[in-house]
Design a protein around this motif. Sequence first.
Motif, PDB file in Angstrom:
ATOM      1  N   ASN A  25       0.809  -1.246  -0.313  1.00 16.88           N
ATOM      2  CA  ASN A  25      -0.017  -0.236  -0.022  1.00 16.88           C
ATOM      3  C   ASN A  25       0.929   1.278  -0.020  1.00 16.88           C
ATOM      4  O   ASN A  25       1.793   1.285  -0.490  1.00 16.88           O
ATOM      5  CB  ASN A  25      -1.231  -0.387   0.919  1.00 16.88           C
ATOM      6  N   TYR A  26       0.463   2.351   0.721  1.00 14.25           N
ATOM      7  CA  TYR A  26       1.658   3.135   0.588  1.00 14.25           C
ATOM      8  C   TYR A  26       2.453   3.812   1.379  1.00 14.25           C
ATOM      9  O   TYR A  26       1.796   3.405   2.427  1.00 14.25           O
ATOM     10  CB  TYR A  26       0.247   4.697  -0.047  1.00 14.25           C
ATOM     11  N   HIS A  27       3.158   4.451   1.408  1.00 11.19           N
ATOM     12  CA  HIS A  27       4.549   3.875   2.417  1.00 11.19           C
ATOM     13  C   HIS A  27       4.213   4.526   3.069  1.00 11.19           C
ATOM     14  O   HIS A  27       4.891   4.390   4.709  1.00 11.19           O
ATOM     15  CB  HIS A  27       5.859   4.730   1.419  1.00 11.19           C
ATOM     16  N   ILE A  28       3.431   6.397   4.238  1.00  8.67           N
ATOM     17  CA  ILE A  28       3.106   6.268   4.496  1.00  8.67           C
ATOM     18  C   ILE A  28       2.628   5.480   5.874  1.00  8.67           C
ATOM     19  O   ILE A  28       3.214   5.570   7.091  1.00  8.67           O
ATOM     20  CB  ILE A  28       2.121   6.956   4.485  1.00  8.67           C
ATOM     21  N   PHE A  29       2.086   4.765   5.497  1.00  7.32           N
ATOM     22  CA  PHE A  29       1.232   3.442   6.442  1.00  7.32           C
ATOM     23  C   PHE A  29       2.630   3.020   6.800  1.00  7.32           C
ATOM     24  O   PHE A  29       2.335   3.128   8.500  1.00  7.32           O
ATOM     25  CB  PHE A  29      -0.065   2.837   5.481  1.00  7.32           C
ATOM     26  N   TYR A  30       2.997   1.992   6.004  1.00 14.75           N
ATOM     27  CA  TYR A  30       4.045   1.803   6.778  1.00 14.75           C
ATOM     28  C   TYR A  30       5.696   2.323   6.956  1.00 14.75           C
ATOM     29  O   TYR A  30       5.273   1.888   8.677  1.00 14.75           O
ATOM     30  CB  TYR A  30       4.552   0.698   5.621  1.00 14.75           C
ATOM     31  N   SER A  31       5.718   3.631   7.215  1.00 15.45           N
ATOM     32  CA  SER A  31       6.308   4.093   8.146  1.00 15.45           C
ATOM     33  C   SER A  31       5.948   4.622   9.466  1.00 15.45           C
ATOM     34  O   SER A  31       6.198   5.674  10.464  1.00 15.45           O
ATOM     35  CB  SER A  31       6.677   5.434   6.678  1.00 15.45           C
ATOM     36  N   ALA A  39      -8.464  10.181  -0.340  1.00 14.82           N
ATOM     37  CA  ALA A  39      -7.701  10.955  -1.911  1.00 14.82           C
ATOM     38  C   ALA A  39      -8.152  12.904  -1.271  1.00 14.82           C
ATOM     39  O   ALA A  39      -7.155  13.773  -1.525  1.00 14.82           O
ATOM     40  CB  ALA A  39      -8.952  11.081  -2.188  1.00 14.82           C
ATOM     41  N   ASN A  40      -8.895  13.330  -0.614  1.00 13.29           N
ATOM     42  CA  ASN A  40      -8.566  14.538   0.423  1.00 13.29           C
ATOM     43  C   ASN A  40      -8.131  14.709   0.917  1.00 13.29           C
ATOM     44  O   ASN A  40      -7.634  15.916   0.725  1.00 13.29           O
ATOM     45  CB  ASN A  40     -10.778  14.776   0.817  1.00 13.29           C
ATOM     46  N   LEU A  41      -7.267  14.363   2.067  1.00 12.30           N
ATOM     47  CA  LEU A  41      -6.336  14.376   2.838  1.00 12.30           C
ATOM     48  C   LEU A  41      -5.469  14.631   1.903  1.00 12.30           C
ATOM     49  O   LEU A  41      -4.764  15.994   2.472  1.00 12.30           O
ATOM     50  CB  LEU A  41      -6.525  13.088   3.688  1.00 12.30           C
ATOM     51  N   PHE A  42      -4.843  14.040   0.556  1.00 16.26           N
ATOM     52  CA  PHE A  42      -3.920  14.338   0.262  1.00 16.26           C
ATOM     53  C   PHE A  42      -3.764  16.021  -0.832  1.00 16.26           C
ATOM     54  O   PHE A  42      -3.404  16.229  -0.913  1.00 16.26           O
ATOM     55  CB  PHE A  42      -3.655  13.424  -0.537  1.00 16.26           C
ATOM     56  N   ASP A  43      -5.393  15.883  -1.155  1.00 14.17           N
ATOM     57  CA  ASP A  43      -5.025  17.235  -1.900  1.00 14.17           C
ATOM     58  C   ASP A  43      -5.525  17.656  -1.129  1.00 14.17           C
ATOM     59  O   ASP A  43      -4.991  19.234  -1.157  1.00 14.17           O
ATOM     60  CB  ASP A  43      -6.894  17.655  -2.623  1.00 14.17           C
ATOM     61  N   TRP A  44      -5.848  18.152   0.497  1.00 17.82           N
ATOM     62  CA  TRP A  44      -5.886  19.234   1.550  1.00 17.82           C
ATOM     63  C   TRP A  44      -4.777  19.330   1.396  1.00 17.82           C
ATOM     64  O   TRP A  44      -3.643  20.531   1.668  1.00 17.82           O
ATOM     65  CB  TRP A  44      -6.641  18.731   2.488  1.00 17.82           C
ATOM     66  N   VAL A  45      -2.838  18.497   1.570  1.00 13.66           N
ATOM     67  CA  VAL A  45      -1.741  18.606   1.887  1.00 13.66           C
ATOM     68  C   VAL A  45      -0.840  19.198   0.956  1.00 13.66           C
ATOM     69  O   VAL A  45      -0.521  19.985   1.120  1.00 13.66           O
ATOM     70  CB  VAL A  45      -1.079  17.302   2.229  1.00 13.66           C
ATOM     71  N   VAL A  46      -1.540  18.667  -0.214  1.00 17.05           N
ATOM     72  CA  VAL A  46      -0.680  19.684  -1.358  1.00 17.05           C
ATOM     73  C   VAL A  46      -1.416  21.008  -1.428  1.00 17.05           C
ATOM     74  O   VAL A  46      -0.635  22.303  -1.744  1.00 17.05           O
ATOM     75  CB  VAL A  46      -0.960  18.890  -2.344  1.00 17.05           C
ATOM     76  N   ASN A  47      -2.653  21.439  -1.209  1.00  8.97           N
ATOM     77  CA  ASN A  47      -2.866  22.409  -1.299  1.00  8.97           C
ATOM     78  C   ASN A  47      -2.660  23.150  -0.244  1.00  8.97           C
ATOM     79  O   ASN A  47      -1.895  24.868  -0.268  1.00  8.97           O
ATOM     80  CB  ASN A  47      -4.686  22.816  -0.784  1.00  8.97           C
ATOM     81  N   LEU A  73      -6.431  10.919  10.697  1.00 10.52           N
ATOM     82  CA  LEU A  73      -6.978  10.389   9.469  1.00 10.52           C
ATOM     83  C   LEU A  73      -5.943   8.916   8.795  1.00 10.52           C
ATOM     84  O   LEU A  73      -6.911   8.191   8.442  1.00 10.52           O
ATOM     85  CB  LEU A  73      -7.180  11.773   8.943  1.00 10.52           C
ATOM     86  N   LEU A  74      -5.415   9.815   8.612  1.00  6.53           N
ATOM     87  CA  LEU A  74      -4.949   7.878   8.158  1.00  6.53           C
ATOM     88  C   LEU A  74      -4.561   7.089   9.002  1.00  6.53           C
ATOM     89  O   LEU A  74      -5.364   5.641   8.596  1.00  6.53           O
ATOM     90  CB  LEU A  74      -3.221   8.708   7.599  1.00  6.53           C
ATOM     91  N   SER A  75      -4.962   7.079   9.948  1.00  5.71           N
ATOM     92  CA  SER A  75      -4.721   6.298  11.383  1.00  5.71           C
ATOM     93  C   SER A  75      -6.566   5.026  11.048  1.00  5.71           C
ATOM     94  O   SER A  75      -6.686   3.654  10.653  1.00  5.71           O
ATOM     95  CB  SER A  75      -4.768   6.160  12.586  1.00  5.71           C
ATOM     96  N   GLY A  76      -7.523   6.312  10.587  1.00  6.36           N
ATOM     97  CA  GLY A  76      -8.376   6.021  10.564  1.00  6.36           C
ATOM     98  C   GLY A  76      -8.950   5.122   9.555  1.00  6.36           C
ATOM     99  O   GLY A  76      -9.687   4.046   9.258  1.00  6.36           O
ATOM    100  N   VAL A  77      -8.669   5.621   8.178  1.00  9.75           N
ATOM    101  CA  VAL A  77      -8.339   4.964   6.681  1.00  9.75           C
ATOM    102  C   VAL A  77      -7.552   4.049   7.087  1.00  9.75           C
ATOM    103  O   VAL A  77      -8.503   2.665   6.264  1.00  9.75           O
ATOM    104  CB  VAL A  77      -7.370   5.494   6.048  1.00  9.75           C
TER     105      VAL A  77
END
Length: 332
Positions: free
Chosen positions: A68-74, A219-227, A138-142
């Motif tokens: 999955n995406y690295h952020i979960f494992y890190s 996806a919305n969390l990722f967009d928020w971080v980029v913004n 939020l990542l933990s919840g996802v």
Amino acid sequence: MLARSAPGSVCACPFPPPSLQVHNNNSSRFGKWCSVHFDDVGHISTCKVQSYLLEKSRVVAPGAGERNYHIFYSMLAGATAEERSTFGLLASVADYAYTSEGPADADGINDAEEWATTVNKLDTLGFSLEQQTQVFKLLSGVLLMGNIKFVDGDKDTQKASDPAVLSRVAELFKVGPQQLESALTSRKVSSGRGSSYTVPLTLSQCVDLRDALAKAIYANLFDWVVNRLNVFMQMSAVRSADDDDDEDELFVGLLDVFGFEARRATLPFCCAQPQSSPLLSSGSTAPPIYRLQIAAHPLSHRPTRTVPHSHSNTSWLLIFCHPRTEFRVQLS
């Protein structure tokens, strides 16, 4: 401050979406347009990032042999005991349905070090401790969403099989457990006469809705971080009063939408591939963009050398040109 922040923001988003997949152990899985803007004397004035085609399906269903995406494992490898408690993390990636199937490690990547790097980038780019905490909750919840299973309830309804898991996810998302369960197991239908009624969902519909919600939040969390990153870069910019027209700015831009591999034609792949193929080749038989660039270099008297590369013509021909394809994607 901006010069120190720019390399870490434009070249690598502080909330890292890369993942391990069969062709690359650090694939970004999204496209992006990155631009570094300069003032009249050559100093960096600001930076901007725009993302495209985030691979949301990976959040809930990584490919065979992929992570999955690295952020979960890190996050699971590097978070302190206090952070783990705050974020509501379980013991390891094996405890989560969304990460238990694929490999836990990726060659050349130290997940604990990646966690420290991520937190450092967030600090540098002006994310407050409270904002970081909310992002990781939020990542933990996802991640925990995948552990919500469903069993038969009363009157042809479904309910969460483990109320403790449901309550834990609801707490991370700051909603009530009953509210979350209702949203995952039923839907409201409007009659068209000003009234509405609730329809229970089947088991498969509940699972699909759970996964859809997990993908949407990520996806919305990722967009928020980029913004949020772009806002910080604009606030840190050193610009003159009359420097408001982007078209007049000096900038170096990078469009990164390549990286679609020859692989099994899954639905997410087929939906994303046609959108990038026109950028790789103008038509099914035209030379790839790399060749066009190489052909243009002699005009500027610059030395060039041949660089081996692949193309997506096979996928392009399969989807758009074969008269007996099972489906067709129509671009507007």
